[in-house]
Design a protein around this motif. Structure first.
Motif, PDB file in Angstrom:
ATOM      1  N   SER A 149      -3.662  -0.904  -4.604  1.00  0.00           N
ATOM      2  CA  SER A 149      -2.790  -1.660  -3.682  1.00  0.00           C
ATOM      3  C   SER A 149      -3.178  -1.470  -2.227  1.00  0.00           C
ATOM      4  CB  SER A 149      -1.324  -1.268  -3.887  1.00  0.00           C
ATOM      5  OG  SER A 149      -0.937  -1.503  -5.210  1.00  0.00           O
ATOM      6  N   LEU A 150      -4.463  -1.277  -1.960  1.00  0.00           N
ATOM      7  CA  LEU A 150      -5.015  -1.176  -0.603  1.00  0.00           C
ATOM      8  C   LEU A 150      -4.482   0.045   0.154  1.00  0.00           C
ATOM      9  CD1 LEU A 150      -4.805  -4.950   0.428  1.00  0.00           C
ATOM     10  CD2 LEU A 150      -6.631  -3.784  -0.815  1.00  0.00           C
ATOM     11  N   ARG A 151      -4.008   1.033  -0.594  1.00  0.00           N
ATOM     12  CA  ARG A 151      -3.398   2.187   0.103  1.00  0.00           C
ATOM     13  C   ARG A 151      -4.431   3.059   0.806  1.00  0.00           C
ATOM     14  NH1 ARG A 151      -1.205   4.931  -5.339  1.00  0.00           N
ATOM     15  NH2 ARG A 151      -1.052   2.732  -5.792  1.00  0.00           N
TER      16      ARG A 151
ATOM     17  N   ALA B 152       0.828  -1.198   0.000  1.00  0.00           N
ATOM     18  CA  ALA B 152       0.000   0.000   0.000  1.00  0.00           C
ATOM     19  C   ALA B 152       0.866   1.254   0.000  1.00  0.00           C
ATOM     20  CB  ALA B 152      -0.917   0.004   1.222  1.00  0.00           C
ATOM     21  N   LYS B 153       2.007   1.163   0.628  1.00  0.00           N
ATOM     22  CA  LYS B 153       2.877   2.330   0.755  1.00  0.00           C
ATOM     23  C   LYS B 153       4.112   2.238  -0.138  1.00  0.00           C
ATOM     24  CE  LYS B 153       5.432   4.898   4.309  1.00  0.00           C
ATOM     25  NZ  LYS B 153       5.673   5.028   5.748  1.00  0.00           N
ATOM     26  N   PHE B 154       4.596   1.020  -0.323  1.00  0.00           N
ATOM     27  CA  PHE B 154       5.850   0.843  -1.059  1.00  0.00           C
ATOM     28  C   PHE B 154       5.598   0.093  -2.368  1.00  0.00           C
ATOM     29  CE2 PHE B 154       6.867   1.263   3.415  1.00  0.00           C
ATOM     30  CZ  PHE B 154       7.834   2.259   3.391  1.00  0.00           C
TER      31      PHE B 154
ATOM     32  N   MET C 116      -3.753 -14.460  -3.204  1.00  0.00           N
ATOM     33  CA  MET C 116      -3.644 -13.080  -2.706  1.00  0.00           C
ATOM     34  C   MET C 116      -2.623 -13.040  -1.580  1.00  0.00           C
ATOM     35  SD  MET C 116      -7.282 -12.563  -0.686  1.00  0.00           S
ATOM     36  CE  MET C 116      -8.390 -13.146  -1.949  1.00  0.00           C
ATOM     37  N   THR C 117      -2.194 -11.840  -1.229  1.00  0.00           N
ATOM     38  CA  THR C 117      -1.200 -11.700  -0.171  1.00  0.00           C
ATOM     39  C   THR C 117      -1.862 -11.867   1.199  1.00  0.00           C
ATOM     40  OG1 THR C 117      -1.503  -9.325   0.139  1.00  0.00           O
ATOM     41  CG2 THR C 117       0.043  -9.999  -1.577  1.00  0.00           C
ATOM     42  N   THR C 118      -1.023 -11.882   2.220  1.00  0.00           N
ATOM     43  CA  THR C 118      -1.527 -12.008   3.586  1.00  0.00           C
ATOM     44  C   THR C 118      -2.580 -10.950   3.889  1.00  0.00           C
ATOM     45  OG1 THR C 118       0.625 -12.807   4.254  1.00  0.00           O
ATOM     46  CG2 THR C 118      -0.807 -12.021   6.007  1.00  0.00           C
ATOM     47  N   TYR C 119      -2.413  -9.776   3.326  1.00  0.00           N
ATOM     48  CA  TYR C 119      -3.336  -8.686   3.617  1.00  0.00           C
ATOM     49  C   TYR C 119      -4.412  -8.514   2.558  1.00  0.00           C
ATOM     50  CZ  TYR C 119      -1.008  -7.791   7.840  1.00  0.00           C
ATOM     51  OH  TYR C 119      -0.527  -7.959   9.098  1.00  0.00           O
TER      52      TYR C 119
END
Lengths: 373, 131
Positions: free
Chosen positions: A212-214, A30-32, A179-182
């Motif tokens: 990206s869930l940011r 989300a951030k990177f 999907m990723t962990t989050y």
């Protein structure tokens, strides 16, 4: 041939290095940006050992010879301490090399995949995923004198809490969607398979994924992890059964150490009269009863200010959750949830997971309020 | 002078008022908007919208003009908004408004609706931001 093998090996290693970490409190991507690998070498100026993420600040000399201060974001102090590190593992003045990924917004921030002391070549501040070991022989669930299963610790016994969820996302019928962990989909085209969303909800979910869930309000504003999300996060939950007052407290290790009250006194969906009795809440209003071995919790009255699951599935104030907790043995809690929300979904749907008992440990205290976005 | 200071502080505090987070249906909530060029009704409007899972309902200027909206739709492809409202002018003559626009900055709580309005008496730009 050997070149091909080494290329494939290098690609695999690069993919591993660029993969999102396992234990952060939110989606790191989300951030990177994992398409922006970044390497820094410089002198540490400050170690900021605070939740939700530790930061190491480094003075790095650029191509023109000018120094610029970079923030290297790492896992939470809790995870770092579990892996044997502390605030003195790196000190101001140390020369370190950092390999990571750059912030999406172009600021001087990197997510530190690896941190190495230049003088010794020693890798530091790395974190291993924690999974409590499975007991060799399943132990029966502890029970109250009336034979009802205990949801939490046994008074006088060792401490413990529930963590290590088998699934950290909510997917209808536990379908295997990469999907990723989050909850960040590997392929956003899979979005319609996740849950039976109405058109607006599917589009909103898809756009959250594409970003990206940011926009996760937990990431941006430390909003509480209401709904099933409280069981999907890394720092676990603890059940405290107050039989005298006919309620169960769920203490939530992630977020801001919130707690949730589940009433077992036969009341309707009503909170503390004169307090939270008519306003929508992050954790809703929960009433419960026992059905055989299962503790069945019916929750309504949610607000719309948060994401109720990792990955950002939308919900409305019409959300109703029916959760079934079954302690199948001492170390295993089965969690089944039925989602009803006629405002966001076309029909009720179900998902499930298990939690593992973390024995002989107190639940970590993780507070999000010091978030550095 | 003193009243000017009070007004300035009041306006400043209103401008700084936080917007309630809203992660559900993107139209739900209260909106402050402007129907540019409207001479029949005050161009500054309050719009309150709701979503019950099947239909978007709402009211323009609740408590003052009480203009109910109808035929409200939201197309998630492009977040295209349409709604209509039947009002009356000062002489009691019918005025039907038609609004068309799209949601902008969907991911923030103070997202906006930007588009146009039209009626038998005129037309112009319409914009609103969620409060």
């Amino acid at each position: 041939m050997s070149t091909r093998i080494s290329r494939a090996f290098a690609t695999a290693i690069a993919a591993l290095l660029l993969a999102a970490p396992l234990t952060a409190h939110h989606e790191i991507l989300a951030k990177f940006d994992n398409t922006k690998p970044t390497s820094l070498t410089g002198v540490v100026t400050l170690v900021d050992w605070r939740n939700p993420h530790a930061h190491v600040f480094v003075n790095v000399r650029d191509a023109k010879g000018q120094f610029a201060n970079w923030a290297v974001e790492l896992e939470s102090p809790i995870d770092l301490q579990y892996s044997g590190w502390n605030r003195d593992s790196v000190r101001a003045g140390d020369n370190i090399r950092v390999d990571g990924i750059a912030a999406r917004d172009g600021s001087r921030q990197v997510w530190g995949n690896t941190v190495v002391i230049v003088a010794t070549g020693r890798r530091i501040l790395n974190v291993e995923a924690r999974v409590p070991p499975a007991p060799l022989t399943p132990r029966p669930a502890p029970r109250w004198p009336d034979k009802q299963p205990r949801l939490g610790s046994v008074p006088g016994g060792a401490e413990g809490y529930w963590a290590s969820p088998s699934r950290t996302v909510l997917v209808e019928n536990d379908a295997d969607i990469p999907m990723t962990t989050y909850g960040l989909l590997r392929n956003v085209a899979d979005a319609p398979k996740v849950a039976p969303m109405q058109a607006w909800a599917l589009q909103r979910y898809t756009e959250r994924q594409q970003r990206s869930l940011r926009d996760d309000p937990q990431f941006l504003h430390c909003k509480p992890p209401g709904g099933p999300r409280q069981f999907q996060l890394p720092y676990g939950v603890q059940f405290v059964e107050d039989r005298e007052r006919q309620r169960v407290f769920v203490l939530i290790g992630s977020g801001n150490n919130n707690f949730r009250i589940i009433y077992t006194d036969g009341r309707s969906h009503q909170g503390q009269v004169g307090g939270d009795d008519d306003n929508p809440l992050y954790y809703g209003r929960s009433v419960a009863r026992w059905e055989g071995e299962a503790f069945v919790v019916d929750t309504r009255g949610f607000n719309e200010d948060f994401w109720f699951t990792n990955g950002g599935l939308p919900h409305t104030e019409q959300l109703r959750l029916v959760e079934r907790f079954t302690r199948t043995d001492f170390d295993t809690m089965r969690y089944e949830v039925t989602v009803e929300d006629a405002g966001a979904y076309t029909r009720p749907w179900k998902s499930s997971s298990t939690l593992r008992w973390v024995a002989d440990e107190a639940m970590p205290r993780h507070l999000c309020q010091d978030n550095r976005p | 002078m003193r009243s000017l200071m009070v007004l300035t502080v009041l306006i400043g505090s209103l401008a700084a008022a936080p917007v309630a987070a809203q992660e559900g249906h993107p139209l739900k909530g209260s909106w402050l908007g402007t129907m540019a060029g409207n001479t029949v009704h005050n161009p500054d409007v309050v719009l309150v919208l709701d979503w019950d899972g099947k239909a978007i309902t709402g009211m323009i200027n609740p408590g003052t003009d009480n203009i109910a909206i109808r035929n409200a739709t939201l197309n998630p492809q492009g977040w295209v908004v349409h709604f209509e409202a039947d009002a009356k002018d000062a002489k009691g003559q019918a005025v039907t408004y038609v609004f068309d626009g799209r949601i902008e900055n969907l991911h923030v709580p103070n997202r906006g609706i930007v588009g146009t309005w039209k009626s038998q008496r005129g037309n112009g730009d319409f914009k609103a931001s969620r409060q």
